[in-house]
Design an enzyme around this catalytic site. Structure first.
Site, mmCIF file in Angstrom:
data_model
loop_
_atom_site.group_PDB
_atom_site.id
_atom_site.type_symbol
_atom_site.label_atom_id
_atom_site.label_comp_id
_atom_site.label_asym_id
_atom_site.label_seq_id
_atom_site.Cartn_x
_atom_site.Cartn_y
_atom_site.Cartn_z
ATOM 1 N N GLU A 128 6.323 59.115 40.572
ATOM 2 C CA GLU A 128 5.467 58.090 39.940
ATOM 3 C C GLU A 128 4.611 58.667 38.819
ATOM 4 O O GLU A 128 4.098 57.919 37.991
ATOM 5 C CB GLU A 128 4.590 57.389 40.989
ATOM 6 C CG GLU A 128 3.520 58.234 41.668
ATOM 7 C CD GLU A 128 3.990 58.934 42.923
ATOM 8 O OE1 GLU A 128 5.208 59.231 43.040
ATOM 9 O OE2 GLU A 128 3.149 59.220 43.803
ATOM 10 N N CYS A 151 6.886 62.267 48.596
ATOM 11 C CA CYS A 151 6.090 63.372 49.136
ATOM 12 C C CYS A 151 5.946 63.259 50.656
ATOM 13 O O CYS A 151 6.851 63.651 51.373
ATOM 14 C CB CYS A 151 4.745 63.457 48.422
ATOM 15 S SG CYS A 151 4.027 65.094 48.596
ATOM 16 N N HIS A 199 6.279 63.835 43.232
ATOM 17 C CA HIS A 199 5.797 62.467 43.001
ATOM 18 C C HIS A 199 6.427 61.916 41.712
ATOM 19 O O HIS A 199 5.875 62.126 40.626
ATOM 20 C CB HIS A 199 4.272 62.465 42.835
ATOM 21 C CG HIS A 199 3.534 62.776 44.093
ATOM 22 N ND1 HIS A 199 3.134 61.809 44.975
ATOM 23 C CD2 HIS A 199 3.137 63.956 44.615
ATOM 24 C CE1 HIS A 199 2.505 62.376 45.989
ATOM 25 N NE2 HIS A 199 2.492 63.682 45.795
HETATM 26 N N1 GLN Z 1 0.284 65.749 53.459
HETATM 27 C C1 GLN Z 1 1.518 66.209 52.929
HETATM 28 C C2 GLN Z 1 1.450 67.633 52.410
HETATM 29 O O1 GLN Z 1 0.397 68.155 52.195
HETATM 30 C C3 GLN Z 1 2.016 65.281 51.858
HETATM 31 C C4 GLN Z 1 1.173 65.322 50.632
HETATM 32 C C5 GLN Z 1 1.380 64.151 49.722
HETATM 33 O O2 GLN Z 1 1.978 63.150 50.110
HETATM 34 N N2 GLN Z 1 0.898 64.237 48.505
HETATM 35 O O3 GLN Z 1 2.457 68.263 52.201
#
Ligand code: GLN
Length: 568
Positions: A547, A418, A545
Site C-alpha cells: 500500500e 505484513c 506493505h
Molecule cells: N507485528 C508484526 C511484526 O512485527 C507485523 C507488523 C506489521 O504488520 N506491520 O512483524
C-alpha cells in the site's frame, strides 16, 4: 533584499543577535516557498490541499517537493498509535512518518525521504546536541534565533539538495497552538529574508454551518486568520473548507477581514473524490495566482501542462464513472479506523479505478468473531475479497486466522499485508500442515511451535523507536509464479517493510511440501516476503506493505490483481 540581506544575517558571531545558517551555494530566488497552515480546527486536509497545488505546479514542468513540519516531540511517527494519529507511513529510506507524506508521494508520484519530514523532536535534539558541542559560540540558546534558525536551515538545505523550483511547506497543527509557534515564527522570518517574491502563504480555514441556523458563518474563520496576521503573517490565499460550496457573501466577509482579494478566497468544499481537488484548484486559478506571486512564469512548460492535465482529467473521470461496486472485507475495528488504514483505502481506489469499479469497504471486527459474538459466515458472505492488514499485538488475531481459513476454503480472494502474511502462514501451518500449536512469538513468547518468530537482527534490539526492519528492500521473485506474472515478469522488485517478525526459516520446507509457495524472498537471507497458493483464484500475501507504493494511474500489482480477481 534577499541575497544581500541573507549574507549579512548569516555572519555568525558573539557580537550579533542573528543566527541564520545558510548552506554554501544557496541562491535566493532559485527555490520559491509556499507555506501552508491551518486555522480554526485541525484535520482540514492541509496535506491534500498542498499536494494538489504541488501537483498543478508539477504539471507545468516545475521541479516541486513538499515538506511536513510536525509540532510534536517524537523523533519520528514510528511510536505513535495509528488509532490516535492516523497511519504510520514508511518512506523508502525507512523514515516512519505522518500519513500526509503518503498523500505527497501519491499526488506527486515521487519518492520522498527523511529530508521531507521534520518534527520538533528532531529540531530540539539538534539544537541541544549543537549546544553541547559548543556550536553556538558562547551564546544563550534561544527559540529566536536558534530554533528558528535551524528550521530555516532545514528548508534551505532541502532547496539546495533538490534544486526544487518550489517547496510546499506544511506546518502541522493549527495556528494558535503553542507547539507550532516556532515554525510559524521561522516562516515569518523566512519571508523577510527571502523576499515577498519568493515566499507565499496559503492558509486553510473552516466555515461552519450550525445546524440550528442552517446558514454558513464566517466568524470562526475570521478569528483564526486574524490570529495568523497577529503573528506577522499575511496570507495570500485562503482556502475555505466547508461541507457545501462557500457563498460569495461569506468569502467577501473573509476577504475584507484578512486583506486578501476575494478572488483568492476560494471554496474548498467537500468532494467525493480527493483526486478531483487539483482540478478544483485549477478552476479557481489558484495555480496562476501562485505563479504570479512567485514570478515563476518563465519557468513554465505549457505543452507539458496541457497533456498532463488531460491525463489527470481522464483519470478522475474514470474514477467517477465507475458504475459497479464491489465490497472488500478488511479486518479492523470500525470505530478505530479513522485514517489508520489510509494507504490501504487509497490503494483499493487506485486498483478500483484501473478495473472500473468502486470499492466499498466492510470493516470486520475479528475480536467479536473469535469470541463467537459474530458469525463468520454471516460476516463474510457478501464480501468479494478479504484483506488482513498490518498490525501489532495479539488482539483479534485468532479471528483473523479464522478469516484466512474462510478465504482459503471458500476460494475467496485473499490479500495479506505484513501481519496478514504471518496470519496466512499460521493458518496454513495449523490447518494444512497439522502443526496444531503453530503460533507467533509476538503473541506467545513460549510457544512450542514458533512458526512466526522474531527476526534474528531484532533479538538484540532494545526499545521501540525506529528499529524495526524498515523501508525499501529488494525482493527476488521466483520465475513462473503468480507474483512473477503480476509484477510484469520481473525477478527483482523493491517494496517497503515495517516488521519485527518473520516466517521461521526452520518451518519453510514443511510448509512448502504441503503446497505453500514462497514466490518472493529476500536476496541472500532466508526471509520469506511473498506467499501464494496455486489451487485458488487469488491467495497472496506479502511481508512488505504494497500500500505504500501504490499511486493513482499506477496501482500496486498486488492490489490491482486482487481487485481484478474480485470482479463479478
Ligand atoms: N507485528 C508484526 C511484526 O512485527 C507485523 C507488523 C506489521 O504488520 N506491520 O512483524
Amino acid at each position: 533584499m534577499g541575497e544581500k540581506l541573507l549574507k549579512s544575517l548569516s555572519k555568525q558571531s558573539i557580537k550579533h543577535e542573528f543566527y541564520t545558517p545558510v548552506p554554501r551555494g544557496y541562491k535566493v530566488g532559485k527555490t520559491k516557498y509556499i507555506i501552508t497552515t491551518g486555522t480554526v480546527i485541525s484535520g482540514l486536509g492541509k496535506g491534500i490541499f498542498g499536494s494538489s497545488l504541488a501537483k498543478l505546479l508539477k504539471f507545468k514542468g516545475l521541479n516541486v517537493t513538499q515538506v511536513k513540519m510536525e509540532g510534536y516531540f517524537n523523533i519520528d511517527s514510528g511510536t505513535l498509535n495509528p488509532y490516535r494519529h492516523g497511519e504510520v507511513f514508511v518512506l523508502d529510506d525507512g523514515m516512519e512518518c505522518d500519513m500526509d507524506l503518503g498523500s505527497y508521494e501519491r499526488y506527486l508520484d515521487q519518492n520522498l525521504n527523511k529530508d521531507n519530514f521534520t518534527t520538533s523532536g528532531q529540531i530540539f535534539t539538534k539544537v541541544l546536541e549543537k549546544e553541547r558541542s559548543g556550536g553556538y559560540l558562547g551564546r544563550d540558546v534561544q527559540f529566536i534565533p536558534h530554533v528558528t534558525g535551524e528550521i530555516k536551515s532545514i528548508l534551505r538545505q532541502l532547496a539546495l539538495k533538490t534544486k526544487a523550483d518550489v517547496i510546499v511547506v506544511e506546518v502541522g497543527g493549527t495556528v494558535g497552538d503553542l507547539e507550532n509557534s516556532h515554525y510559524l515564527e521561522a516562516m515569518r522570518q523566512l519571508m523577510y529574508e527571502e523576499g515577498k517574491e519568493n515566499v507565499c502563504f496559503a492558509t486553510l480555514t473552516y466555515v461552519i454551518t450550525p445546524a440550528s441556523l442552517g446558514e454558513q458563518k464566517s466568524k470562526a474563520a475570521q478569528l483564526g486568520i486574524g490570529k495568523l496576521i497577529e503573528l506577522g503573517i499575511q496570507p495570500d490565499i485562503i482556502g475555505c473548507r466547508a461541507d457545501a460550496p462557500v457563498t460569495e457573501k461569506v468569502r467577501e466577509k473573509i476577504s475584507i477581514y484578512s486583506n486578501v482579494p476575494v478572488g483568492n478566497v476560494i471554496s474548498l468544499h467537500n468532494v467525493k473524490n480527493i483526486y478531483s481537488i487539483p482540478l478544483m484548484l485549477k478552476e479557481e486559478k489558484t495555480d496562476q495566482v501562485v505563479i504570479d506571486l512567485l514570478g515563476l512564469g518563465e519557468r513554465i512548460d505549457k505543452k507539458k501542462e496541457r497533456s498532463e492535465l488531460m491525463k489527470w482529467r481522464n483519470y478522475v473521470k474514470k474514477v467517477e464513472n465507475s458504475k459497479k461496486t464491489i465490497t472488500i472485507g478488511i479486518t479492523g475495528k470500525y470505530t478505530e479506523i479513522r485514517d489508520s488504514y489510509a494507504s490501504i483505502t487509497e490503494s483499493l481506489n487506485h486498483a478500483g479505478a484501473e478495473n472500473g469499479v468502486n470499492v466499498n469497504i466492510k470493516w470486520i471486527e475479528t475480536s467479536k468473531i473469535e469470541k463467537g459474538k459474530k458469525d463468520i459466515n454471516e460476516e463474510l458472505k457478501d464480501v468479494a475479497g478479504i484483506i488482513v492488514p498490518g498490525g501489532f499485538g495479539s488482539r483479534g488475531v485468532e479471528g483473523k486466522i479464522m478469516c484466512v481459513e474462510y478465504a482459503r476454503k471458500n476460494k475467496r480472494p485473499y490479500l495479506g499485508l505484513c501481519l496478514g502474511f504471518q496470519m496466512a502462514v499460521l493458518e496454513f501451518a495449523r490447518n494444512v500442515c497439522k502443526i496444531k500449536n503453530a503460533n507467533s512469538t509476538e503473541f506467545d513468547a513460549k510457544t512450542t511451535e514458533p512458526v512466526i518468530d522474531i527476526l534474528p537482527e531484532q533479538k538484540k534490539i532494545e526499545g521501540l523507536g525506529g528499529n524495526m526492519r524498515l523501508g525499501g528492500r529488494y525482493i527476488d521473485i521466483k520465475k513462473g509464479t503468480k507474483a512473477y506474472a503480476l509484477y510484469g515478469n520481473q525477478t527483482k522488485i523493491r517494496e517497503r517493510f515495517r516488521h519485527r517478525y518473520e516466517c521461521n526459516p526452520k518451518y519453510i520446507k514443511k510448509l512448502e511440501k504441503k503446497g505453500l509457495v514462497f514466490s518472493g524472498k529476500a536476496p541472500k537471507v532466508p526471509i520469506m516476503q511473498i506467499l501464494e497458493l496455486l489451487d485458488h483464484p487469488f491467495f497472496m500475501a506479502s511481508q512488505f506493505h504494497p500500500e505504500f507504493t501504490s499511486r493513482p494511474m499506477k496501482p500496486n500489482p498486488l492490489f490491482n490483481n486482487f481487485i481484478k480477481s474480485c470482479l463479478p
